[in-house]
Design a protein around this motif. Structure first.
Motif, PDB file in Angstrom:
ATOM      1  N   GLN A 136     -29.071 -25.270  46.749  1.00 14.00           N
ATOM      2  CA  GLN A 136     -28.846 -25.704  45.370  1.00 14.00           C
ATOM      3  C   GLN A 136     -27.614 -24.998  44.776  1.00 14.00           C
ATOM      4  O   GLN A 136     -26.725 -25.631  44.219  1.00 14.00           O
ATOM      5  N   ARG A 137     -27.577 -23.683  44.962  1.00 15.59           N
ATOM      6  CA  ARG A 137     -26.476 -22.875  44.407  1.00 15.59           C
ATOM      7  C   ARG A 137     -25.121 -23.313  44.947  1.00 15.59           C
ATOM      8  O   ARG A 137     -24.142 -23.414  44.218  1.00 15.59           O
ATOM      9  N   GLU A 138     -25.086 -23.633  46.256  1.00 13.94           N
ATOM     10  CA  GLU A 138     -23.813 -23.956  46.916  1.00 13.94           C
ATOM     11  C   GLU A 138     -23.471 -25.437  46.849  1.00 13.94           C
ATOM     12  O   GLU A 138     -22.435 -25.850  47.338  1.00 13.94           O
ATOM     13  N   GLY A 139     -24.380 -26.234  46.302  1.00 17.95           N
ATOM     14  CA  GLY A 139     -24.133 -27.680  46.241  1.00 17.95           C
ATOM     15  C   GLY A 139     -24.026 -28.302  47.629  1.00 17.95           C
ATOM     16  O   GLY A 139     -23.158 -29.135  47.881  1.00 17.95           O
ATOM     17  N   ALA A 140     -24.930 -27.900  48.526  1.00 22.34           N
ATOM     18  CA  ALA A 140     -24.851 -28.367  49.920  1.00 22.34           C
ATOM     19  C   ALA A 140     -25.167 -29.861  50.029  1.00 22.34           C
ATOM     20  O   ALA A 140     -26.086 -30.357  49.383  1.00 22.34           O
ATOM     21  N   GLN A 141     -24.391 -30.543  50.863  1.00 23.97           N
ATOM     22  CA  GLN A 141     -24.727 -31.939  51.193  1.00 23.97           C
ATOM     23  C   GLN A 141     -25.687 -31.979  52.389  1.00 23.97           C
ATOM     24  O   GLN A 141     -26.428 -32.927  52.560  1.00 23.97           O
TER      25      GLN A 141
END
Ligand code: B1M
Length: 208
Positions: A136-141
């Motif tokens: 969530q923090r890193e905006g992972a796809q």
């Protein structure tokens, strides 16, 4: 170990410095990706086979793992130097909780980086909660999970269930010696791969 290269033999023997010196020569002639797929993986496969047949014991396994990690880092530096700088997406990687095997996951990270992905590698023995927070923090796809033991593979199912329950938007890919395509399908993973190059292709497909 006839048929194996000098570099593969040095890795198997746990000769870290010898392996690094040999890797530099091989890299100049064959390139960094070949160091990984043509020398490192065959060496680790052979180490695994010898461990399973009782020819190698845990200390030899650990020394070979250490030499392999050093060569992998060297190849990664070179791959990144040659690679694209574009950020094609973010992948969070982890070996699941309870599992300390990270050589395969590290190779997957190296190849993904060389394909232009930003990789956030959370390491080994990582709790689901930590992976979810990082994604969530890193905006992972994409979240990539690795597991090598039958006792730790169930952590993958638990992670996917929890991620879906929370409505997480990322894709989940899985891999590692204990994972089969049928298992990956049964737990609702978005894909699985038997090797590091396949993992990069899978991410490319999922994000296209
Ligand atoms: Co252990 N170990 N180990 N071990 N170890 C296995 C996995 C085992 C199969 C050996 C055996 O007994 N036959 C067995 C598990 C049995 C089972 O559950 N079915 C085992 C065991 C039992 C243990 C211990 C319990 C031993 C002990 O303490 N008595 C202990 C457990 C520790 C723990 O995790 N809690 C242990 C410890 C270790 C070391 C620390 C000594 C060392 C790991 C060092 C490290 O990783 N830093 C180690 C090793 C090296 C192995 C073997 C020999 C080799 C694993 C490896 O690195 N392969 C392994 C036997 C085997 O697999 N034949 C074994 C090379 C690596 C490049 O391949 O990880 O498969 P792999 O990754 C590949 C693909 O699978 C794929 O791409 C990679 C590159 O091609 N891939 C992905 C991997 N992750 C992916 C993720 C993806 C996509 C693809 O998407 C996200």
């Amino acid at each position: 170990c006839s048929g194996l290269s000098e570099l593969s033999r040095r890795v198997m023997e746990g000769d870290r410095d010898g392996a690094l010196a040999e890797a530099l020569t091989v890299m100049a002639q064959e390139g960094p990706m070949e160091v990984i797929s043509g020398h490192l993986i065959p060496a680790l496969d052979e180490v695994g086979r010898r461990y399973e047949t009782g020819e190698f014991f845990l200390p030899q396994l650990m020394e070979a793992a250490e030499a392999a990690s050093a060569v992998c880092r060297l190849a990664e530096e070179e791959l990144l130097r040659l690679g694209r700088s574009a950020n094609r997406g973010t992948v969070v990687l982890a070996t699941v909780e309870g599992d300390l095997h990270d050589l395969g996951k590290n190779l997957v990270g190296t190849v993904l980086k060389s394909h232009g992905y930003r990789v956030v590698d959370l390491g080994k023995d990582v709790k689901a909660e930590v992976i979810l927070e990082a994604a969530q923090r890193e905006g992972a796809q994409v979240v990539g999970l690795s597991a090598l033991m039958t006792s730790t593979v169930p952590r993958m199912r638990e992670f996917i269930e929890e991620a879906r329950r929370r409505g997480a938007g990322f894709k989940v890919i899985v891999g590692g010696a204990a994972v089969s395509p049928a298992y990956a399908r049964s737990i609702g993973a978005d894909g699985m791969s038997y090797d590091a190059v396949g993992a990069a292709r899978l991410v490319e497909r999922l994000l296209s």
